[in-house]
Design a protein around this motif. Structure first.
Motif, mmCIF file in Angstrom:
data_model
loop_
_atom_site.group_PDB
_atom_site.id
_atom_site.type_symbol
_atom_site.label_atom_id
_atom_site.label_comp_id
_atom_site.label_asym_id
_atom_site.label_seq_id
_atom_site.Cartn_x
_atom_site.Cartn_y
_atom_site.Cartn_z
ATOM 1 N N LEU A 147 1.554 -8.157 -13.433
ATOM 2 C CA LEU A 147 2.880 -8.283 -12.437
ATOM 3 C C LEU A 147 3.798 -9.729 -13.104
ATOM 4 C CD1 LEU A 147 -0.087 -9.775 -9.912
ATOM 5 C CD2 LEU A 147 1.328 -7.591 -9.899
ATOM 6 N N ARG A 148 4.272 -9.455 -12.140
ATOM 7 C CA ARG A 148 5.897 -10.550 -13.047
ATOM 8 C C ARG A 148 5.953 -12.044 -13.569
ATOM 9 N NH1 ARG A 148 10.619 -10.337 -10.924
ATOM 10 N NH2 ARG A 148 9.927 -9.720 -9.682
ATOM 11 N N ASP A 149 4.499 -12.046 -12.563
ATOM 12 C CA ASP A 149 3.727 -13.975 -13.531
ATOM 13 C C ASP A 149 2.712 -13.761 -14.508
ATOM 14 O OD1 ASP A 149 1.533 -12.508 -12.532
ATOM 15 O OD2 ASP A 149 1.158 -14.355 -10.970
ATOM 16 N N GLY A 150 3.144 -11.955 -15.368
ATOM 17 C CA GLY A 150 2.030 -12.082 -16.158
ATOM 18 C C GLY A 150 0.648 -11.583 -16.083
ATOM 19 N N SER A 151 0.540 -12.224 -14.359
ATOM 20 C CA SER A 151 -1.015 -11.599 -14.286
ATOM 21 C C SER A 151 -1.476 -9.776 -14.217
ATOM 22 C CB SER A 151 -1.996 -12.340 -13.546
ATOM 23 O OG SER A 151 -1.106 -12.014 -12.035
ATOM 24 N N TYR A 152 -2.566 -9.258 -14.183
ATOM 25 C CA TYR A 152 -2.245 -7.964 -14.559
ATOM 26 C C TYR A 152 -3.089 -7.793 -13.073
ATOM 27 C CZ TYR A 152 -1.251 -7.922 -19.091
ATOM 28 O OH TYR A 152 -0.146 -7.733 -20.164
ATOM 29 N N GLU A 153 -2.862 -7.000 -12.613
ATOM 30 C CA GLU A 153 -3.771 -6.671 -11.162
ATOM 31 C C GLU A 153 -4.513 -4.783 -11.451
ATOM 32 O OE1 GLU A 153 -2.994 -6.017 -6.470
ATOM 33 O OE2 GLU A 153 -1.503 -6.972 -7.700
ATOM 34 N N ASP A 154 -5.095 -4.329 -10.401
ATOM 35 C CA ASP A 154 -6.134 -3.352 -10.454
ATOM 36 C C ASP A 154 -5.254 -2.200 -10.195
ATOM 37 O OD1 ASP A 154 -8.389 -4.472 -11.540
ATOM 38 O OD2 ASP A 154 -9.461 -3.689 -9.852
ATOM 39 N N ILE A 155 -4.591 -0.939 -10.691
ATOM 40 C CA ILE A 155 -4.374 0.299 -9.761
ATOM 41 C C ILE A 155 -5.191 1.577 -9.338
ATOM 42 C CG2 ILE A 155 -2.284 -0.482 -10.892
ATOM 43 C CD1 ILE A 155 -2.691 2.046 -12.686
ATOM 44 N N HIS A 156 -4.940 2.039 -8.684
ATOM 45 C CA HIS A 156 -6.033 3.572 -8.035
ATOM 46 C C HIS A 156 -4.815 4.049 -8.406
ATOM 47 C CE1 HIS A 156 -8.563 -0.428 -6.370
ATOM 48 N NE2 HIS A 156 -7.378 -0.109 -5.352
ATOM 49 N N ILE A 157 -5.834 5.166 -8.516
ATOM 50 C CA ILE A 157 -4.913 7.084 -8.848
ATOM 51 C C ILE A 157 -5.704 7.742 -7.934
ATOM 52 C CG2 ILE A 157 -5.163 8.756 -9.816
ATOM 53 C CD1 ILE A 157 -6.318 7.096 -12.239
ATOM 54 N N PHE A 158 -4.992 8.127 -7.186
ATOM 55 C CA PHE A 158 -4.858 9.032 -5.395
ATOM 56 C C PHE A 158 -4.734 10.265 -6.145
ATOM 57 C CE2 PHE A 158 -5.158 4.920 -4.024
ATOM 58 C CZ PHE A 158 -5.806 4.871 -2.769
ATOM 59 N N LEU A 159 -5.002 11.256 -4.829
ATOM 60 C CA LEU A 159 -4.252 13.047 -5.343
ATOM 61 C C LEU A 159 -4.518 13.447 -4.456
ATOM 62 C CD1 LEU A 159 -6.879 14.622 -5.437
ATOM 63 C CD2 LEU A 159 -6.872 13.697 -8.156
ATOM 64 N N HIS A 160 -3.878 14.636 -4.001
ATOM 65 C CA HIS A 160 -4.047 15.648 -2.692
ATOM 66 C C HIS A 160 -3.609 16.672 -3.477
ATOM 67 C CE1 HIS A 160 -3.412 17.234 1.948
ATOM 68 N NE2 HIS A 160 -3.508 15.839 1.739
ATOM 69 N N SER A 161 -4.575 17.674 -2.665
ATOM 70 C CA SER A 161 -4.640 18.975 -3.115
ATOM 71 C C SER A 161 -2.955 20.067 -1.959
ATOM 72 C CB SER A 161 -5.518 20.202 -3.173
ATOM 73 O OG SER A 161 -5.368 21.513 -2.496
ATOM 74 N N LEU A 162 -2.534 20.791 -2.718
ATOM 75 C CA LEU A 162 -0.862 20.884 -1.964
ATOM 76 C C LEU A 162 -1.245 22.328 -1.949
ATOM 77 C CD1 LEU A 162 1.735 19.503 -4.252
ATOM 78 C CD2 LEU A 162 0.329 18.599 -1.261
ATOM 79 N N THR A 163 -2.137 22.862 -1.896
ATOM 80 C CA THR A 163 -2.434 24.470 -2.247
ATOM 81 C C THR A 163 -2.322 24.774 -0.038
ATOM 82 O OG1 THR A 163 -5.021 24.101 -2.313
ATOM 83 C CG2 THR A 163 -3.297 24.873 -4.159
ATOM 84 N N GLU A 164 -1.755 25.188 0.013
ATOM 85 C CA GLU A 164 -2.005 26.179 1.730
ATOM 86 C C GLU A 164 -3.813 26.060 2.023
ATOM 87 O OE1 GLU A 164 0.444 25.945 3.181
ATOM 88 O OE2 GLU A 164 1.431 25.920 1.274
ATOM 89 N N ALA A 165 -4.663 26.212 1.380
ATOM 90 C CA ALA A 165 -5.835 26.799 1.843
ATOM 91 C C ALA A 165 -6.787 25.638 1.933
ATOM 92 C CB ALA A 165 -6.564 27.407 0.969
ATOM 93 N N GLU A 166 -5.699 24.273 1.625
ATOM 94 C CA GLU A 166 -6.722 23.203 1.219
ATOM 95 C C GLU A 166 -5.699 22.349 1.481
ATOM 96 O OE1 GLU A 166 -7.699 22.678 -3.309
ATOM 97 O OE2 GLU A 166 -8.010 24.432 -3.101
ATOM 98 N N ALA A 167 -4.633 22.042 1.814
ATOM 99 C CA ALA A 167 -4.172 21.276 2.358
ATOM 100 C C ALA A 167 -3.914 20.813 3.986
ATOM 101 C CB ALA A 167 -2.333 21.538 2.210
#
Length: 167
Positions: A147-167
């Motif tokens: 962050l701007r103040d030098g502290s740290y924050e967690d980040i999340h990883i997200f995903l989504h299938s784009l294939t027709e059968a799974e979308a």
């Protein structure tokens, strides 16, 4: 708010840079630390697999997204994207329309997965949107965002299938 999303053109550079740079300046979502001039933005937006520009009914640019490979070679079928909405229009569901269009465009570009590598944990509106649209949180990187103040924050990883059968 009803919007239309169309491909980026060089004439969009100044307005797109203004919206993008505001998010960069907020220092709580994008990894970049410096904004871009319209010339730099033009080069950056043109270099993406796709840059979508959202316009309101009067033709004013109200948001944008970039879509590009998350990696290369054997992982080149995984896309990554970033979204920016005019700060005065947040809450109008523009971001949702951008994400949906991005998913459609990702399919058209041949991507099979859309992955977000760094969703800042305090960005609850984005997290709720992604979950509502069927994205899956697959992990958390503790202290992954400075962050701007030098502290740290967690980040999340997200995903989504784009294939027709799974979308």
């Amino acid at each position: 708010m009803e919007i239309t999303i169309s491909p980026y053109s060089s004439e969009d550079a100044a307005a797109a840079a203004r919206i993008w740079n505001y998010v960069v300046d907020e220092a709580n979502a994008f990894p970049q630390e410096e904004g871009m001039s319209p010339e730099e933005a033009n080069t950056f937006f043109k270099a993406q697999s796709y840059t979508g520009i959202a316009r309101d009914g009067e033709g004013r640019i109200v948001g944008l997204y970039i879509l590009h490979p998350n990696n290369v070679g054997r992982c080149g079928h995984i896309a990554n994207a970033s979204y920016a909405v005019d700060h005065g229009l947040r809450g109008e569901h523009i971001g949702e329309q951008l994400v949906k269009d991005c998913m459609k465009m990702g399919r058209e570009k041949g991507y099979r997965i859309l992955q977000f590598n760094a969703v800042v944990a305090s960005n609850i509106h984005a997290i709720h949107l992604y979950e509502r649209l069927g994205f899956t949180k697959v992990g958390t990187v503790p202290g992954g965002f400075r962050l701007r103040d030098g502290s740290y924050e967690d980040i999340h990883i997200f995903l989504h299938s784009l294939t027709e059968a799974e979308a």
